[in-house]
Design a protein around this motif. Structure first.
Motif, short mmCIF file in Angstrom:
data_model
loop_
_atom_site.label_atom_id
_atom_site.label_comp_id
_atom_site.label_asym_id
_atom_site.label_seq_id
_atom_site.Cartn_x
_atom_site.Cartn_y
_atom_site.Cartn_z
N ALA A 45 42.51 26.23 32.47
CA ALA A 45 41.07 26.47 32.40
C ALA A 45 40.64 27.49 33.45
N ARG A 46 41.16 27.36 34.67
CA ARG A 46 40.82 28.33 35.72
C ARG A 46 41.33 29.72 35.38
N ASP A 47 42.56 29.80 34.87
CA ASP A 47 43.17 31.08 34.52
C ASP A 47 42.40 31.75 33.38
N LEU A 48 42.02 30.98 32.37
CA LEU A 48 41.27 31.54 31.25
C LEU A 48 39.86 31.98 31.67
N THR A 49 39.26 31.23 32.59
CA THR A 49 37.94 31.63 33.09
C THR A 49 38.01 32.94 33.84
N ALA A 50 39.03 33.11 34.67
CA ALA A 50 39.20 34.36 35.42
C ALA A 50 39.47 35.52 34.47
N ALA A 51 40.29 35.29 33.46
CA ALA A 51 40.58 36.35 32.48
C ALA A 51 39.33 36.71 31.69
N SER A 52 38.51 35.74 31.37
CA SER A 52 37.26 36.00 30.65
C SER A 52 36.30 36.82 31.49
N LYS A 53 36.19 36.51 32.77
CA LYS A 53 35.31 37.28 33.66
C LYS A 53 35.80 38.72 33.78
N MET A 54 37.12 38.89 33.89
CA MET A 54 37.69 40.23 33.99
C MET A 54 37.43 41.01 32.70
N GLN A 55 37.59 40.36 31.56
CA GLN A 55 37.36 41.02 30.28
C GLN A 55 35.89 41.40 30.13
N ASP A 56 34.98 40.54 30.55
CA ASP A 56 33.55 40.86 30.49
C ASP A 56 33.25 42.07 31.35
N CYS A 57 33.87 42.15 32.52
CA CYS A 57 33.65 43.27 33.42
C CYS A 57 34.15 44.58 32.79
N VAL A 58 35.34 44.55 32.23
CA VAL A 58 35.92 45.75 31.62
C VAL A 58 35.12 46.17 30.40
N MET A 59 34.69 45.20 29.59
CA MET A 59 33.93 45.52 28.38
C MET A 59 32.55 46.08 28.70
N SER A 60 32.03 45.81 29.89
CA SER A 60 30.72 46.36 30.26
C SER A 60 30.83 47.80 30.75
N GLY A 61 32.05 48.32 30.83
CA GLY A 61 32.24 49.72 31.18
C GLY A 61 32.48 49.97 32.65
N ARG A 62 32.64 48.96 33.43
CA ARG A 62 32.90 49.17 34.86
C ARG A 62 34.34 49.58 35.08
N ARG A 63 34.58 50.28 36.17
CA ARG A 63 35.93 50.74 36.47
C ARG A 63 36.61 49.90 37.54
N ASN A 64 35.86 49.36 38.46
CA ASN A 64 36.44 48.58 39.54
C ASN A 64 36.14 47.10 39.31
N CYS A 65 37.00 46.43 38.54
CA CYS A 65 36.77 45.02 38.20
C CYS A 65 37.66 44.08 39.00
N ASN A 66 38.41 44.61 39.96
CA ASN A 66 39.28 43.76 40.76
C ASN A 66 38.44 42.81 41.61
N VAL A 67 38.95 41.63 41.81
CA VAL A 67 38.27 40.65 42.65
C VAL A 67 38.47 41.04 44.10
N ILE A 68 37.38 41.09 44.84
CA ILE A 68 37.45 41.45 46.25
C ILE A 68 37.37 40.16 47.05
N GLU A 69 38.41 39.92 47.82
CA GLU A 69 38.46 38.73 48.67
C GLU A 69 37.62 38.97 49.92
N PRO A 70 36.79 38.01 50.32
CA PRO A 70 36.00 38.19 51.54
C PRO A 70 36.91 38.15 52.78
N ALA A 71 36.55 38.96 53.76
CA ALA A 71 37.32 39.01 55.01
C ALA A 71 37.05 37.74 55.80
N SER A 72 38.08 37.17 56.36
CA SER A 72 37.91 35.95 57.14
C SER A 72 37.76 36.24 58.60
#
Length: 72
Positions: A45-72
């Motif tokens: 479920a977590r993996d499919l949710t992440a893939a769905s969010k990535m696909q939504d980002c790509v389908m909206s025409g964005r180029r930088n869809c990588n997840v940015i981890e916050p600096a600790s």
């Protein structure tokens, strides 16, 4: 009177048998299988949710869809 049949109104004496380990083994095996299936379902479920969010980002025409981890 020492007959094996109970008198009327009396409950028959049950022979006490110690609980066997087979019943517990089956229950523990079932519990382990259920936990494994739950863990796989949660991971999927977590993996499919992440893939769905990535696909939504790509389908909206964005180029930088990588997840940015916050600096600790």
């Amino acid at each position: 009177m020492s007959t094996s049949e109970p008198e009327p109104g009396e409950k028959p004496k049950s022979r006490s048998k110690p609980p066997s380990g087979d019943n517990r083994r089956g229950a523990i095996a079932g519990l382990v299988i259920a936990i494994v299936i739950l863990a796989i379902g949660w991971w999927l479920a977590r993996d499919l949710t992440a893939a769905s969010k990535m696909q939504d980002c790509v389908m909206s025409g964005r180029r930088n869809c990588n997840v940015i981890e916050p600096a600790s």
